[in-house]
Enzyme design. Structure first.
Site, PDB file in Angstrom:
ATOM      1  N   ASP A   7       0.783  -1.294   0.085  1.00 41.15           N
ATOM      2  CA  ASP A   7       0.060   0.123   0.034  1.00 41.15           C
ATOM      3  C   ASP A   7       1.031   1.291   0.212  1.00 41.15           C
ATOM      4  OD1 ASP A   7      -1.849  -2.144   0.270  1.00 41.15           O
ATOM      5  OD2 ASP A   7      -2.496  -1.221   2.258  1.00 41.15           O
ATOM      6  N   ASP A 129     -14.867  -4.613   1.068  1.00 42.64           N
ATOM      7  CA  ASP A 129     -14.438  -4.245   2.221  1.00 42.64           C
ATOM      8  C   ASP A 129     -15.359  -4.064   3.269  1.00 42.64           C
ATOM      9  OD1 ASP A 129     -11.838  -4.247   0.899  1.00 42.64           O
ATOM     10  OD2 ASP A 129     -11.888  -2.263   0.672  1.00 42.64           O
TER      11      ASP A 129
END
Length: 243
Positions: A7, A129
């Protein structure tokens, strides 16, 4: 399959704690060397998240992504701020194998369905998510800040008719914690949707977590923080799956 994850915020490798941008850990590791290490250890796929783009699509880290995607010895799936067909075409042009879609699913569902038809099920990943409350698996978007009011099962049911193959499911409460994955979540989803190649994400901290996820029947395991903090090696993770 083991899929390492990187990330990025402002070009730096980071990990968020439960999706909170204010609780991030920054790593000094070179992404170039990290990717080379993946290749040396026969890692086939790498998950890249543009967290700046996820929070604000106008702030995509395109120069960074271009530098990463020029490596043709590994397959990249890329997510973060993908909102238009132009975004998808750009990433494919730069070398992405798959694109990961999230927020746009809820803003332009039929457009996303058309993209699956156009580009094929091998090139589109839906990122669902979730935050769980009283067994309700609610999907969150926009860097996990916005609640959709929709449960993950409803979305999967809707996209099954479009032959969606890959779904990346993250339990936000586990992400970045190293507290272990939500095994019950993946067991339930895989039992209900055996045709889906789920990518389990969030909480993996040990080889034992990989063993337990494998037992649920999950096809792919995304691992971020555990690799960055040297909890185990790429080689150990792959050998675990082989056994």
């Amino acid at each position: 399959m083991i899929i390492p994850s990187l990330d990025f915020i402002q070009g730096k490798i980071v990990r968020l704690y439960k999706g909170n941008y204010l609780k991030k850990t920054q790593y000094q590791e070179s992404y170039f060397l990290y990717i080379e290490n993946c290749i040396k250890n026969n890692i086939k796929n790498l998950h890249i998240v543009d967290l700046d783009g996820a929070r604000d699509p106008k702030r995509k880290q395109l120069h960074l992504l271009q530098d990463i995607l020029k490596n043709k010895n590994i397959n990249f799936q890329v997510g973060g701020g993908i909102r238009t067909e132009k975004d998808i075409e750009k990433l494919f042009f730069l070398g992405a194998k798959r694109v990961v879609l999230s927020s746009i699913i809820f803003k332009k569902k039929n457009v996303v369905k058309n993209w699956i038809e156009r580009y094929g099920q091998e090139r589109i990943v839906l990122a669902l998510d979730i935050k769980i409350k009283n067994s309700f698996k609610e999907v969150v978007v926009a860097g996990w800040r916005n609640y959709t009011g929709i449960c993950i099962e409803d979305i999967i049911d809707d996209f099954l008719e479009n032959n969606i193959k890959y779904i990346l499911c993250t339990d936000v409460s586990q992400d970045g914690t190293l507290n272990g994955p939500n095994l019950l979540l993946y067991s339930e989803l895989i039992k209900k949707y055996p045709s889906i190649y789920f990518q389990a994400s969030g909480g993996v901290s040990s080889i034992n977590d990989i063993i337990n996820l494998k037992k649920t029947g999950v096809k792919n395991i995304i691992i971020g923080k555990a690799f960055l903090e040297k909890k185990f090696t790429f080689f150990e993770a792959i050998q675990c799956l082989k056994k």
